[in-house]
Motif scaffolding. Structure first.
Motif: not given
Length: 233
Positions: A1-5, A66-71
């Motif tokens: 599964m692809a990460s948010s980054s 929002k990226l730091p909150k997701l991963q």
């Protein structure tokens, strides 16, 4: 599964390719004439793509916040992405400036509207890719409507200018005809004045001869009367 980054990087790559396409279209604009329907369509296409690019940049900025909150993500990688986004936004603003879109954050000034960048971010907050595409299409339709209204205004102004030009031509022709009549009348008046001067001279000359003749006749008659008086007295 692809990460948010990874998803962010894919969207950033698409935005970068779109920016490259816009740069190529701006460079190609130099081959078009200064005005004309083809030039207008080409410029409108560039403006629409710049608007789409701005929407994608806003979406990337929103996702990046929002990226730091997701991963988990390191500060170094986060700063790198922020620099990449900042550089691409600067490039976008420079391209917008080339088309006199002076305030790129307020790009809807094309339609006579002004919104803050925060409002633009709120418009796409929580939207998925499908929602962003729908928003882009809505913005494009709004811009098309604005361009159509602008075209109607330009055409109306053109018709008014043509009517004013025809009216000015009519008044110019009337003034030219009046000038011609004035010149003809002035020429006739000068000829009449010359004739009157000649006639006046002739009249004065004739009066002098008549007076001289009458004087001679009077002298002769007077001399005859004096001679008759001397002879019979």
């Amino acid at each position: 599964m692809a990460s948010s980054s990874d998803s962010w990087m894919r969207e950033f790559s698409e935005a970068s390719r779109l920016a490259d396409d816009i740069s190529a279209m701006i460079a190609e604009r130099g081959s078009f004439p200064p005005s004309g329907s083809d030039t207008q369509r080409h410029t409108s296409a560039i403006r629409r793509k710049i608007t789409i690019l701005a929407t994608r940049l806003d979406s990337l900025e929103n996702l990046l916040s929002k990226l730091p909150k997701l991963q988990p993500i390191s500060d170094k990688e986060l700063h790198k992405k922020q620099d990449m986004l900042s550089n691409l936004r600067s490039k976008s603003k420079q391209m917008a400036s080339t088309l006199n879109m002076s305030n790129f954050a307020n790009r809807e000034d094309l339609l006579g509207q002004s919104k803050k960048a925060a409002d633009e971010i709120n418009r796409i907050a929580g939207l998925d890719n499908h929602g962003v595409v729908g928003l882009q299409r809505q913005i494009m339709r709004e811009q098309d409507d604005g361009l159509e209204k602008l075209e109607e205004t330009v055409l109306s102004t053109k018709h008014i200018a043509l009517a004013v030009n025809e009216e000015l031509d009519l008044h110019t022709r009337l003034i030219d005809n009046l000038d011609q009549h004035v010149e003809v009348t002035d020429s006739r008046l000068q000829r009449m004045q010359k004739r009157l001067a000649i006639l006046n001279k002739r009249t004065k000359g004739g009066c002098s001869c008549m007076c001289l003749l009458l004087s001679v006749v009077a002298i002769v008659i007077l001399a005859a009367i004096v001679w008759a008086l001397i002879k019979y007295l």
